[in-house]
Design a protein around this motif. Structure first.
Motif, PDB file in Angstrom:
ATOM      1  N   ILE A 111       0.832  -1.204   0.000  1.00 29.99           N
ATOM      2  CA  ILE A 111       0.000   0.000   0.000  1.00 29.99           C
ATOM      3  C   ILE A 111       0.870   1.257   0.000  1.00 29.99           C
ATOM      4  O   ILE A 111       0.568   2.235  -0.688  1.00 29.99           O
ATOM      5  N   LEU A 112       1.957   1.251   0.767  1.00 26.51           N
ATOM      6  CA  LEU A 112       2.834   2.420   0.793  1.00 26.51           C
ATOM      7  C   LEU A 112       3.490   2.664  -0.559  1.00 26.51           C
ATOM      8  O   LEU A 112       3.791   3.805  -0.917  1.00 26.51           O
ATOM      9  N   ALA A 113       3.708   1.594  -1.314  1.00 29.48           N
ATOM     10  CA  ALA A 113       4.315   1.741  -2.640  1.00 29.48           C
ATOM     11  C   ALA A 113       3.280   2.017  -3.725  1.00 29.48           C
ATOM     12  O   ALA A 113       3.644   2.269  -4.870  1.00 29.48           O
ATOM     13  N   ALA A 114       2.009   1.971  -3.353  1.00 25.43           N
ATOM     14  CA  ALA A 114       0.943   2.121  -4.343  1.00 25.43           C
ATOM     15  C   ALA A 114       0.790   3.574  -4.744  1.00 25.43           C
ATOM     16  O   ALA A 114       0.523   4.437  -3.912  1.00 25.43           O
ATOM     17  N   GLN A 115       0.981   3.825  -6.004  1.00 20.18           N
ATOM     18  CA  GLN A 115       0.674   5.113  -6.608  1.00 20.18           C
ATOM     19  C   GLN A 115      -0.158   4.810  -7.847  1.00 20.18           C
ATOM     20  O   GLN A 115       0.389   4.476  -8.890  1.00 20.18           O
TER      21      GLN A 115
END
Length: 287
Positions: A101-105
């Motif tokens: 989720i933190l890497a989701a862009q």
């Protein structure tokens, strides 16, 4: 609130073992899970981490216009997980899910055309095309929009644009970034505005990326050499001058293409006469 539909467990999954199934494949899945769990404990690696950074990231994406389903698609997780994080239901979260989720862009190619995305990359791409000689009118015509709103976008800037416009500009930029135009006025405008061409950008979509000021775009002679090599390459593959003219979108006259092809076939380059303007000739004679 959206209700997530849970899929029933399948044989070979640990969920099936936890549901009471004791088939060999389900017992094996539980065994492998417990082995990895014990190994992580021995290495002092927590399987769950604090959810606060993830919650902040999800909320920032939602505030910027992304839907929960778009975030879930980009993070390859369920929409229910994203909704629960947005409302702060979890104090901790699985480490692997947190990393995704933190890497989701969410990318422009996975969202609806009317959704809004960050305008940084779109504005920079249009300005870069202008810097290499493509006027706004031609860019607007190529992507099927009116030149006025596109001109306002690159002049005054904007925080967000539609995903469809971002996709269209990105596709055009991919095709034209290596094909310098011949509009001198567009180049002069880019110089006056301080806009940079494609070569100056390392990560054109990153708002924190800054252009390389030392990079300069190709001059007239360098572009002419590249154009000549490109025309010869097409001719070598059997394209006619008319086909080459179409490939280059009319940026080089058909007569010039024919002359270059003829020079390449005969092995002799035409010698152009050195023409001197009358006013310059008078000055030389007076001197």
């Amino acid at each position: 609130m959206t209700t997530a539909i849970k899929t029933p467990p399948k044989h070979g999954e640990r969920r099936c073992y936890l549901a009471g199934c004791r088939l060999p494949e389900c017992r094996r899945a539980n065994y492998h899970y417990m082995c990895r769990y014990r190994l992580d404990r021995a290495r002092n690696q927590n399987r769950r981490v604090d959810s606060a950074p993830v919650v902040e990231h999800v909320r920032s994406l939602v505030d910027s216009g992304w839907s929960r389903s778009q975030i879930a698609t980009a993070a390859t997780c369920s929409e229910r997980s994203v909704i629960s994080l947005y409302h702060g239901y979890y104090a901790t979260i699985r480490a692997d899910l947190a990393a995704r989720i933190l890497a989701a862009q969410p990318r422009i190619d996975i969202v609806k055309g009317k959704s809004y995305v960050d305008a940084t990359g779109t504005i920079r791409r249009v300005r870069a095309l202008i810097a290499i000689g493509h006027p706004v009118a031609r860019i607007a015509a190529a992507i099927g929009v009116h030149r006025t709103p596109l001109g306002k976008l690159i002049t005054h800037g904007s925080e967000r644009v539609t995903a469809q416009l971002a996709r269209d500009v990105a596709g055009l930029y991919k095709r034209w970034a290596g094909q310098p135009g011949n509009n001198v006025r567009a180049r002069n405008r880019a110089v006056a505005e301080g806009w940079h061409g494609p070569l100056a950008w390392d990560a054109i979509d990153d708002p924190n990326c800054r252009p390389d000021e030392t990079v300069t775009e190709l001059g007239f002679r360098e572009r002419a050499v590249l154009r000549r090599e490109e025309i010869i390459h097409f001719a070598w593959h059997g394209d006619t001058p008319e086909q080459i003219h179409a490939r280059l979108h009319g940026e080089v006259s058909i007569s010039t293409i024919r002359q270059i092809v003829q020079d390449w076939r005969t092995g002799q380059k035409r010698q152009r006469p050195n023409r001197v303007r009358p006013e310059r000739q008078q000055k030389e004679l007076a001197a």
